[in-house]
Design an enzyme around this catalytic site. Structure first.
Site, PDB file in Angstrom:
ATOM      1  N   GLY A 153       0.828  -1.204   0.000  1.00 15.97           N
ATOM      2  CA  GLY A 153       0.000   0.000   0.000  1.00 15.97           C
ATOM      3  C   GLY A 153       0.859   1.248   0.000  1.00 15.97           C
ATOM      4  O   GLY A 153       2.006   1.237  -0.463  1.00 15.97           O
ATOM      5  N   CYS A 154       0.340   2.319   0.549  1.00 16.59           N
ATOM      6  CA  CYS A 154       1.060   3.592   0.591  1.00 16.59           C
ATOM      7  C   CYS A 154       2.369   3.446   1.350  1.00 16.59           C
ATOM      8  O   CYS A 154       2.399   2.943   2.476  1.00 16.59           O
ATOM      9  CB  CYS A 154       0.178   4.645   1.266  1.00 16.59           C
ATOM     10  SG  CYS A 154       1.013   6.217   1.542  1.00 16.59           S
TER      11      CYS A 154
END
Length: 245
Positions: free
Chosen positions: A78-79
């Protein structure tokens, strides 16, 4: 009467003389004992010193297992602001660098990667001391740090750049990743979709992405997205460190 007085005086002198000699002998004995004790301490100290010299290599041998050598692990979940913040908490981790990997575009920018057209994922490259934290521990923490069962998304972040991915740099890391993935699957009801691929090149992200959570603790994304992830990971780490066995 005079003879008696004279004998008494002689007797007193003899007793006085004996008392003086006894006092002298008593005064000398402590010095001799002190000298003996000093000699014994000196011999003991010398023995300990020689013993330390002779046994020195055996005593410092365990220290040879601790070196300044480090290894790297490259992961995407993810981020990268989130995963960076989580892995910065792990003991044995020397540094965490946010970047891009897994795609085809050379020297991509953040805007390029956000378009989803580069094939790159937002990843972090972790430099760690294997004498303190193993690659297996890095991987087990990776499964705890994100949801590996969601395809191309993590929370509110959607796109191929947010996919779950492990990029290995050796055959040993590949085998460890595959084994760790199989073990982690036992703890998820849905299939793990994490990619396990070789690392071709890692591109470091722009400077403002580095150490993002620590530099921007009051930013809304940090407060409402990253902070809960950090607290959740910290809680799990504390539970695992206090569990028996």
């Amino acid at each position: 009467m005079a003879q008696l007085t004279q004998r008494t005086a002689v007797k007193r002198r003899i007793m006085l003389k004996r008392a003086e000699e006894k006092a002298e002998r008593s005064a000398v004995r402590p010095d001799r004992r002190d000298l003996t004790n000093r000699y014994a301490r000196w011999v003991l100290s010398l023995g300990l010193l020689l013993g330390g010299i002779l046994t020195g290599p055996a005593q410092i041998k365990p220290m040879e297992t601790t070196t300044n050598q480090t290894e790297t692990a490259t992961l995407g979940g993810g981020c990268f602001w989130c995963t960076e913040a989580v892995f910065q908490m792990l003991p044995g981790v020397k540094s965490v660098t946010s970047g891009y990997a897994g795609g085809t575009k050379v020297n991509p920018t953040y805007q390029n990667v956000c378009s989803g057209a580069t094939g790159h994922a937002e990843v972090i490259q972790i430099e760690f001391d294997p004498a303190i934290v193993s690659y297996d521990k890095i991987l087990s923490s990776f499964w705890d740090a994100h949801d590996p069962t969601t395809l191309n998304s993590q929370g509110a972040d959607h796109g191929t750049q947010y996919r779950s991915i492990i990029l290995y740099n050796s055959d040993a890391q590949k085998l460890a990743a595959e084994k760790s993935k199989a073990e982690a699957q036992k703890h998820f009801s849905k299939p793990i979709v994490t990619e396990i691929v070789p690392l071709k090149v890692f591109y470091k992200a722009e400077g403002y992405h580095q150490d993002y959570f620590r530099s921007n603790p009051d930013q809304p994304y940090c407060r409402y997205v990253i902070q809960p992830k950090v607290e959740k990971f910290e809680k799990r780490s504390c539970m695992s460190s206090t569990s028996p066995g």
